[in-house]
Design a protein around this motif. Structure first.
Motif, PDB file in Angstrom:
ATOM      1  N   TYR A 126       0.837  -1.199   0.000  1.00  0.00           N
ATOM      2  CA  TYR A 126       0.000   0.000   0.000  1.00  0.00           C
ATOM      3  C   TYR A 126       0.876   1.255   0.000  1.00  0.00           C
ATOM      4  N   GLY A 127       1.851   1.297   0.898  1.00  0.00           N
ATOM      5  CA  GLY A 127       2.732   2.464   0.966  1.00  0.00           C
ATOM      6  C   GLY A 127       3.575   2.611  -0.285  1.00  0.00           C
ATOM      7  N   LEU A 128       4.068   1.494  -0.789  1.00  0.00           N
ATOM      8  CA  LEU A 128       4.875   1.539  -2.000  1.00  0.00           C
ATOM      9  C   LEU A 128       4.072   2.062  -3.179  1.00  0.00           C
ATOM     10  N   ALA A 129       2.867   1.543  -3.340  1.00  0.00           N
ATOM     11  CA  ALA A 129       2.006   1.998  -4.440  1.00  0.00           C
ATOM     12  C   ALA A 129       1.675   3.470  -4.293  1.00  0.00           C
ATOM     13  N   LEU A 130       1.417   3.879  -3.065  1.00  0.00           N
ATOM     14  CA  LEU A 130       1.044   5.268  -2.807  1.00  0.00           C
ATOM     15  C   LEU A 130       2.137   6.234  -3.254  1.00  0.00           C
ATOM     16  N   PHE A 136       6.074   6.419 -11.226  1.00  0.00           N
ATOM     17  CA  PHE A 136       6.018   5.435 -12.300  1.00  0.00           C
ATOM     18  C   PHE A 136       5.212   5.966 -13.487  1.00  0.00           C
ATOM     19  N   ILE A 137       4.077   6.577 -13.210  1.00  0.00           N
ATOM     20  CA  ILE A 137       3.224   7.089 -14.290  1.00  0.00           C
ATOM     21  C   ILE A 137       3.940   8.179 -15.078  1.00  0.00           C
ATOM     22  N   THR A 138       4.551   9.128 -14.382  1.00  0.00           N
ATOM     23  CA  THR A 138       5.234  10.213 -15.096  1.00  0.00           C
ATOM     24  C   THR A 138       6.440   9.698 -15.866  1.00  0.00           C
ATOM     25  N   ASP A 139       7.184   8.750 -15.275  1.00  0.00           N
ATOM     26  CA  ASP A 139       8.325   8.173 -16.007  1.00  0.00           C
ATOM     27  C   ASP A 139       7.861   7.378 -17.218  1.00  0.00           C
ATOM     28  N   LEU A 140       6.776   6.638 -17.067  1.00  0.00           N
ATOM     29  CA  LEU A 140       6.251   5.862 -18.189  1.00  0.00           C
ATOM     30  C   LEU A 140       5.787   6.776 -19.321  1.00  0.00           C
ATOM     31  N   LEU A 141       5.086   7.853 -18.967  1.00  0.00           N
ATOM     32  CA  LEU A 141       4.648   8.806 -19.993  1.00  0.00           C
ATOM     33  C   LEU A 141       5.843   9.398 -20.740  1.00  0.00           C
ATOM     34  N   GLY A 142       6.860   9.790 -19.993  1.00  0.00           N
ATOM     35  CA  GLY A 142       8.051  10.343 -20.625  1.00  0.00           C
ATOM     36  C   GLY A 142       8.797   9.315 -21.453  1.00  0.00           C
ATOM     37  N   PHE A 143       8.933   8.102 -20.928  1.00  0.00           N
ATOM     38  CA  PHE A 143       9.667   7.050 -21.628  1.00  0.00           C
ATOM     39  C   PHE A 143       8.997   6.700 -22.950  1.00  0.00           C
ATOM     40  N   ARG A 144       7.675   6.597 -22.947  1.00  0.00           N
ATOM     41  CA  ARG A 144       6.957   6.217 -24.166  1.00  0.00           C
ATOM     42  C   ARG A 144       7.059   7.298 -25.241  1.00  0.00           C
ATOM     43  N   HIS A 146       9.798   9.351 -25.388  1.00  0.00           N
ATOM     44  CA  HIS A 146      11.228   9.651 -25.496  1.00  0.00           C
ATOM     45  C   HIS A 146      11.558  11.061 -25.017  1.00  0.00           C
ATOM     46  N   ARG A 147      10.915  11.476 -23.928  1.00  0.00           N
ATOM     47  CA  ARG A 147      11.155  12.793 -23.325  1.00  0.00           C
ATOM     48  C   ARG A 147      11.058  12.666 -21.810  1.00  0.00           C
ATOM     49  N   GLU A 148      11.585  13.664 -21.132  1.00  0.00           N
ATOM     50  CA  GLU A 148      11.385  13.759 -19.689  1.00  0.00           C
ATOM     51  C   GLU A 148       9.985  14.301 -19.435  1.00  0.00           C
ATOM     52  N   PHE A 149       9.395  13.947 -18.293  1.00  0.00           N
ATOM     53  CA  PHE A 149       8.029  14.375 -18.004  1.00  0.00           C
ATOM     54  C   PHE A 149       7.874  15.906 -18.004  1.00  0.00           C
ATOM     55  N   PRO A 150       8.819  16.672 -17.437  1.00  0.00           N
ATOM     56  CA  PRO A 150       8.644  18.135 -17.484  1.00  0.00           C
ATOM     57  C   PRO A 150       8.552  18.680 -18.913  1.00  0.00           C
ATOM     58  N   ASP A 151       9.244  18.025 -19.849  1.00  0.00           N
ATOM     59  CA  ASP A 151       9.137  18.452 -21.242  1.00  0.00           C
ATOM     60  C   ASP A 151       7.742  18.171 -21.796  1.00  0.00           C
ATOM     61  N   LEU A 152       7.121  17.088 -21.325  1.00  0.00           N
ATOM     62  CA  LEU A 152       5.752  16.776 -21.747  1.00  0.00           C
ATOM     63  C   LEU A 152       4.749  17.718 -21.090  1.00  0.00           C
ATOM     64  N   TYR A 153       5.015  18.026 -19.819  1.00  0.00           N
ATOM     65  CA  TYR A 153       4.080  18.841 -19.043  1.00  0.00           C
ATOM     66  C   TYR A 153       3.810  20.191 -19.712  1.00  0.00           C
ATOM     67  N   VAL A 154       4.835  20.804 -20.266  1.00  0.00           N
ATOM     68  CA  VAL A 154       4.648  22.120 -20.884  1.00  0.00           C
ATOM     69  C   VAL A 154       3.731  22.052 -22.093  1.00  0.00           C
ATOM     70  N   ARG A 155       3.538  20.854 -22.638  1.00  0.00           N
ATOM     71  CA  ARG A 155       2.656  20.687 -23.795  1.00  0.00           C
ATOM     72  C   ARG A 155       1.207  20.361 -23.407  1.00  0.00           C
TER      73      ARG A 155
END
Length: 186
Positions: A126-130, A136-144, A146-155
């Motif tokens: 529970y704590g680990l998932a929390l 994990f979600i932000t890294d996965l979004l960036g990885f898919r 090929h960018r860092e999440f902050p670079d995606l966020y600005v878009r």
């Protein structure tokens, strides 16, 4: 920017780079406070960084295991050093340090097959998932993409950004500790 680069960074050979890393990380520890464990925190991370500089684990893993497995193993290996270093950052005295670090090694005793294992695993999951799920979600979004999440966020459009802020606000309220804490640098 203010210490490592003016000292020469990694431009003056490995011996000078080792000194620059070591000196900079000790100053990082001292910058957080003059306590013993802040200095040990700086020394610990300087040693980790120096070892990595001398033995580039990621390149070795990529060479022998391939791109996906090598990258995954390199991330897991390097990330395994971080929790111990964060213990050094947060503890106030040696009793706390030994209590917390000792609890890591007590997990070996859980392998006796008792029902306590399931209860502890449930609490840890529970704590680990929390705490890991947002990372994990932000890294996965960036990885898919090929960018860092902050670079995606600005878009992101305004609705997506507002939704993220509202979710973060309510999650913080829901899981926030009710106790009072000093500011971190005190």
């Amino acid at each position: 920017d203010y210490v490592y680069i003016p000292l020469g960074g990694s431009r003056r050979g490995i011996p000078r780079n080792v000194f620059n890393l070591f000196f900079t990380m000790i100053l990082v520890g001292l910058w957080h406070g003059a306590g013993t464990f802040f200095v040990i925190f700086g020394i610990y991370f300087s040693i980790v960084m120096v070892i990595y500089r001398i033995v580039p684990i990621d390149k070795i893993c990529l060479k022998y295991l391939g791109a996906k497995a090598g990258r995954t193993l390199a991330i897991i290996l390097f990330a395994s050093f971080i929790p111990f270093g964060m213990i050094l950052f947060w503890v106030k005295n040696s009793q706390d340090f030994f209590a917390i670090s000792g609890s890591f090694f007590q997990t070996i005793n859980l392998l006796n097959g008792s029902m306590k294992v399931l209860e502890i695993f449930s609490n840890l999951s529970y704590g680990l998932a929390l705490f890991v799920l947002p990372i994990f979600i932000t890294d996965l979004l960036g990885f898919r993409r090929h960018r860092e999440f902050p670079d995606l966020y600005v878009r992101f459009n305004t609705v997506t950004k507002v939704t993220l802020y509202v979710v973060m606000f309510y999650v913080t309220l829901f899981f926030a500790s009710r106790g009072g804490y000093d500011f971190i640098y005190f």
